[in-house]
Structure formats: C-alpha cells, structure tokens
Design a protein around this motif. Structure first.
Motif: not given
Length: 763
Positions: A301-313
């Motif tokens: 769940l934490k992986g999905r939560v943190m993956g919503t922010l695309n830092l390179p984009l």
C-alpha cells in the motif's frame, strides 16, 4: 591491307588473345557463333579506321582489370597500337558494315528516325563533301558554343530577374527613393512577424498536487485488538522474545490447533492451570489474525501511495516553465514561482522513510498504534510537498491570463501587400546594382556574338547544300539497282536532305515505295515497320552500305569489313550477296567477311575457287576459350561443311592412308559409313533411319523383284563387319566405351568396309 592482328587484350570477349600466327589476305573469312566476338572485331577495325577510341572503351572485358591493348600490322610495315585509350596511328579508309551501322544509320526497333537519316546522309556523301561538311559542322559548333555562352549569360541573370523575361528585365526602370522605402517596410514586417510568432507561442502548464491515500495507510496502522488484555500481550511477547526464533510465533499459532483434551501434543501432560496457554489463545484468536493480514499489506500500500508523485515529470515541468519565461522575456515580464525541487525531493524521501519506519513498528507490535508525533510529521511532510506546488499552479494561472490579454491587444498589419512591395523594390535595386549591370552587358555582348555565328552557319549550310544536291541523285540510282538485283519488291524514291528537327544538322530524306504506295518511315499503319519483312529491312540496309562502297573513288585503297551480310536473307538474296561481295573484292584493297553461317562462307569460298584465287583467301574462326573468353583458331571450311557420310568416309579412308586419327572414332565411323552407303545405293528401298543390322536383314530377305537382291552376296560380309563395328556402339554393346580397339584389326575391317563401298563386293 590488314596483315595480322598481333594482340587483343581487355576488349569484349578477347581477354588476352595473340593471333599473330593467322595471316589475313585480300579476302579474309572469319567464322564465329553468335555472341563469340564478331561484332567486337568489327568495332575494333572501325575504331582504328575512324579513330574512334570510345568504340573500344565501351567494350572493356567484364571482370578484367588489365589495361586494354591492341596491336595491328598492316602492309608495308605499318602498325597501329591501341594503348591508354588512344590509337597510335589511324588506318584511313575502312568501310564497316555491322549491326551498329544498321541501327545507327538505317533503322532500329523496326523504325527509321531522324537520327538514322542524319547518320545515313553523312555516310552517303562520302569524302567529296568532307570539306564542306567540316566547315558547316565547325560553323554549327561555333554557333552552338555562342548559343551556350548566351545561355550561360542568361542563366547568370536568372537568379535576379525571377519570372521576368530577359527582354523585360532589360527594360526595367529605377524607382526613386527605393532604399528609404525598403527600410520602412522591413521595420513594419518585423513587427508583423513578431505578432504572428506571439499568436503561436506556448503558455504554461500546471502540475497536479501530490494526493496520496495517507488516511487509508494510517487507518491500518492505528488498528488494534481492544479485548486483548495487556497481561496476555506482555506475557506472549516476553515468551516469544525468550525463544529468539523468527518462526516461533507462527509455529506457536499453528500449534494451538493440535491441543486436544487440554493435553500437550508432545508430552501428553495436562495443560490445565497453565496461564501461558491461555494467554496464547487470547492473542491468536480470529480478530487478531485479521489484524495481522491487514498489517501484511502495508508495504504494498505504501508503494502505491508514494508512486502517485512523478518526480522526473515534475522536474520537466519546472524546466519547461523556466524556458517559457525566457521565451516571453522580450514582450512580458512574467513571474512564476518555481517549486524548489531539492526541498520537495527531501520531503518526499523523508515521508517515505517515516512510513517505512511506522510499518516496521506495526509489524513488530500489531496491537500498538503509531505515536501521534510520527503521524503529525507525515502530515507535515505532505504539506511541505504540496504547498510549493499550489503556489506554482496559482502563479502559472496568473501568467497565462497575462499572456492571453497581451495577445488580444495585438493588431494586424497588411503583411501580404507589404511583402509584395518589398520584393518589387529589392528586385529593382538588384537590377541596377554594379554586379547585375555588368551581367546585363555580358548578356547583350553574347547575344550579338551568337547572331554573327548563326549567320555564318547558314552561309556554310548553303555551300554544303549545293554539294549534297549533286551527290544524292546518283546515290538513289545505285541503291535502286542493287534492290532490283536483290529481287526487292520496293524501291527508294525522292532521296534528298533537310535540316528539320533539333540540332540544325542535315539529315537524309527519302521515301520507300511498295506497289506504288509510299510507306511511313515510322509508326504502325502501312509503315516500314509493318510492311517490310526482316529480310527486306536488312536488304535495304545492305544496299545503302554497298551503294556508297562501290561508288567510292578511293575504294582500291580501302578495307571493307562486313559482319553477317546474309542475316535474314532468302536463297536468292544470299546468292546475290555473293555476287556483290565479289564485286567489292575486285574493287577494294581488302575484303573481310565475318559470318555465323558456315555454309555461306563455303559458298563464298567456292566462288573464289572458280576464280582460281584461293591463294588470296584466308580462313579462320573465333572460338571459345577458358573463362568464357574467345581466341582465334584455324578453319577448314570444307571439313566443317561435310555431311556425316563424308565425315565418316574421311575418317576410315584417312586412317588407312596413315592419317593420325583417333582409333576409337574410326571404329565408331565404320557402321554409319556403311549405312550411308546402302542408303545412297538403294534410294527409296532403304527407309531413312533404318539401322545397319535391319538393312542387312532386309537385303537377306529381298525377293528377285527387289533391287536389294543384287546385294545378297554381301550379306555375310556385312554381318561380319557389323559384328565387329557393333562393339563400339552403345545400342548393341552397353560397355562400348571400354571396348579395346586393336589397330591391326581396325585396319582390316576399315579395308573391308571400303571394299564394299568401292567395289560392291568382299575384300
């Protein structure tokens, strides 16, 4: 006269041949199969006679890097060598009839075009018109050169005059004040260009804030088991820690299922009154199991939560925004609050670390909720990420509003009209620049020089015309006589010349008349292509050639080369060709005839045998050599043309006379020799194709009313000869190839076979 070809290297199929042993004579006959090198040899002799090196340069031997080389020896010790693409000496006076002459001067593809008629005229006029033709060609070439220079001068003006004709460009007038007007219009167009660019220029893009499902993640972390006593939890934790095994807790949870009747499944002792067992049962009930299952999902769940922010984009958006600000800097001062990427990245990484730590604690103590301070820190870190993003989006929105307002304020200038006027002004300025003024003067000088050259060409043309008018009438008479002698159904009419078509060069003009109707020289309907046979067309081409040759006043000093003169001709025309060749031979210095028809060469040889001039005849052939190349070889025309019967007779009789013939070939020749003899002795009574043994049996069974009965006395002898000769033929002996040939035996049976033929009886 050509006496020897000493060497040919790198030309067509003649990769490296040295035929110096073959001496040419006044009549030299060369036999070769099609595609073996006759055309190449004809081109070689024409190249030397007319000094046209390109005829050989275009025939370089494929796959051979050796330089081209030819060495020819003529009478009186004269030599001509072809090296480095040039002839060392030209043999003046060679007439060559070959396919190249036909296709370049008479017809190709079944049609007669302007190029053919131009080449034919040049050939027909001969040396009488050489001077006038050269003067005309020189004048024509000079006029062409002046026209070329005029074109070059005109082309130099082309970039400046655009679509205006040269004459119109010469008449252009200056525009007063053009330079000042150009400055004003260019300034206006720069403003217009800026407006067009602004209307298509990009604005800013916003970036979505970081909205993770942090509440869902924390809800699982805050979950606990309210019915579990603290005493039970502490006792179980202490016992598990004392065991010091990661797998023990799972093992203990499973082990509770094996307790029966309150008895230990290992030692069978009673478990009544043992508090630790109760504590374990309290900890591992169903509610506790559900809680553990939820805790197990926290990492995913934490992986999905943190993956919503695309830092390179996000980094890309920041760079684009910075570039857009710079793009608008010339027109607007835009203020966009760019997020601090390093701070956002640090907050993001710290948030990830905090959540990882809380998840680890929850896994260790599922019944314990995270401390409030850690949860608040996670919320603060999320705000630290989103606050600069919100400020960025607000500033982007404001900047885009300013851009839209600025675009609306821009007006429109009459761009099309301004550009048209600017082009006109620039063209006029260029027209009267020093560079173009000099080009105009050069053009006018070239035009005047071209006119003088054209006038001289026309004067030379008229001089040539008077010669052509006097020559072509006699040429027409000679051609028609030749056509009548060849039995042609058509004739040449109205032979003349004209200068129509491109190039300004004269070409022949004539009509072909068939049964009173004139044929079109090209096209399909009632034309040269469709109304004349291939033999007629070749007859016409040959007549064109011969008419010039026999009329040449210098023929006695000329070499005449004819390649395949009888191609596509019927019997009468082939016979007439022999007569023509004899006439050419009588009048020329040397006649070289090349053919792929051995029987035509034999007929020609017989004509010279009648003339008792065989001493002036040389015969040779071009044959296949290693590497699919060609070289010269001796030619015995009589032997090549003899029938199978005479060939077999030559082998058998020659062997008896001591000729060095192959014994097996002689042994093989005996049977067909006797077959041929019996076919000739009893024509109509021995069917064609009947083999020797069958013929003998037919003779043996012949009645007294059959002429075959007169050979009855030969049956025994013929059978004995057949028994011997049959050993060397596969139809009667499968091992014929391995059969031994005894010389003494072969001599005896050869003698017996000839006795049958000569005397009609046994030896």
């Amino acid at each position: 006269m050509l006496e020897r070809i000493e060497k040919i290297t790198g030309i067509g199929l003649f990769a490296d041949t040295r035929p110096a042993a073959f001496q040419f004579r006044r009549l030299s006959m060369i036999y070769a199969d099609n595609g073996r090198g006759k055309s190449t040899l004809a081109a070689l002799l024409k190249s030397c006679g007319d000094n046209q090196p390109h005829l050989l340069l275009n025939r370089r031997t494929i796959g051979l890097s050796t330089p081209q080389n030819v060495e020819l020896r003529f009478s009186h010790g004269n030599r001509s060598t072809f090296t480095a693409g040039q002839w060392s000496a030209q043999y003046h006076g060679t007439h060559v009839y070959d396919l190249n002459f036909v296709e370049s001067s008479v017809y190709s593809g079944g049609e007669i075009n302007a190029t053919h008629r131009k080449q034919l005229l040049s050939f027909a006029l001969g040396e009488n018109a050489v001077g006038a033709m050269k003067a005309f060609n020189d004048a024509k070439d000079l006029a062409a050169e002046k026209a070329r220079r005029l074109k070059v001068a005109e082309e130099k003006l082309t970039p400046y005059r655009d679509k205006a004709t040269p004459a119109a460009y010469m008449r252009m007038k200056k525009i007063a004040g053009a330079a000042e007007e150009i400055v004003i219009i260019e300034q206006q167009l720069r403003q217009a260009d800026s407006m067009a660019s602004i209307h298509t220029r990009k604005g800013y893009n916003s970036f979505a804030c970081f909205r993770p499902d942090l509440a869902g993640l924390l809800a699982i972390m805050n979950a606990t088991h309210q019915e579990l006593s603290s005493q039970a939890e502490d006792a179980v934790r202490a016992h598990v820690n004392n065991i010091e095994s990661a797998a023990f807790k799972s093992w203990a949870h499973s082990g509770l299922n094996f307790i029966k009747n309150e008895t230990c499944p290992f030692c069978a002792q009673s478990l009544n009154g043992i508090d630790l067992i109760g504590y374990y049962r309290e900890c591992f009930d169903e509610a506790f199991s559900r809680l553990n299952a939820q805790v197990a999902t926290l990492d995913d769940l934490k992986g999905r939560v943190m993956g919503t922010l695309n830092l390179p984009l996000l980094q890309s958006h920041i760079e684009q925004a910075d570039a857009i600000t710079a793009l608008w800097a010339g027109e607007l001062e835009l203020k966009v609050e760019l997020p601090n990427m390093e701070q956002i990245k640090a907050s993001y990484e710290e948030l990830d670390t905090q959540l990882t730590k809380l998840i680890a604690q929850k896994k260790t103590s599922p019944l314990t909720a995270p401390d409030r301070m850690s949860v608040d820190r996670c919320t603060a870190l999320l705000d630290a990420i989103n606050d600069p993003l919100n400020r960025y989006n607000v500033s982007v929105t404001n900047a885009n509003v300013r851009i839209a307002e600025f675009r609306e304020q821009l007006g429109q200038l009459p761009v099309v009209q301004l550009r048209t006027r600017l082009k006109e002004l620039n063209e006029r300025q260029k027209r009267f620049s020093p560079e173009v003024v000099a080009l105009v003067e050069s053009y006018e000088q070239a035009k005047a020089a071209e006119k003088l050259a054209v006038d001289d060409k026309e004067a030379r043309r008229e001089a040539l015309n008077s010669i052509m008018r006097n020559t072509l009438g006699q040429y027409e008479h000679t051609i028609n006589k030749l056509l009548r002698d060849f039995g042609a159904r058509f004739s040449i009419r109205e032979i003349s010349y004209n200068y129509s078509g491109g190039g300004g060069e004269p070409k022949s003009e004539y009509a072909i008349e068939l049964r009173g109707e004139k044929l079109a020289l090209s096209g399909e309907a009632s034309s040269f292509k469709t109304s004349l046979s291939e033999g007629d067309k070749r007859t016409l081409a040959f007549a064109f050639f011969i008419a010039v040759v026999v009329s040449d006043p210098e023929l006695q000093n000329k070499i005449v080369v004819i390649d395949d003169p009888m191609c596509s001709l019927d019997k009468h025309r082939r016979t007439q060709t022999l007569s023509v060749l004899k006439k050419v031979y009588d009048g020329s210095r040397q006649l070289i005839v090349m053919a792929h028809d051995m029987y035509f060469l034999k007929s020609l040889l017989e004509e010279f045998e009648k003339k008792k001039e065989l001493q002036n005849v040389a015969c040779m052939r071009i044959v296949h050599a290693q590497g699919d190349h060609s070289h010269f070889a001796t030619l015995d025309v009589d032997r090549e043309c003899e029938s199978a019967y005479y060939s077999n007779h030559r082998l058998v009789s020659g062997y008896l006379a001591g000729e060095n013939y192959v014994a097996r070939e002689v042994a093989t020749a005996i049977r067909p020799l006797l077959e041929g003899y019996l076919h000739r002795r009893y024509p109509g009574h021995v069917a064609p194709g009947l083999l020797f043994g069958e013929i003998v049996r037919k003779i043996a069974g012949a009645g007294s009313d059959s002429p075959l009965c007169h050979a009855a006395t030969l049956v025994e002898e013929l059978n004995e000869i057949n028994t011997y000769a049959g050993k060397f033929h596969h139809d009667t002996n499968a091992a014929a190839g391995a059969e031994n040939v005894e010389p003494g035996e072969l001599l005896a049976y050869s003698r017996r076979a000839l006795s049958v033929i000569y005397g009609g009886h046994m030896a």
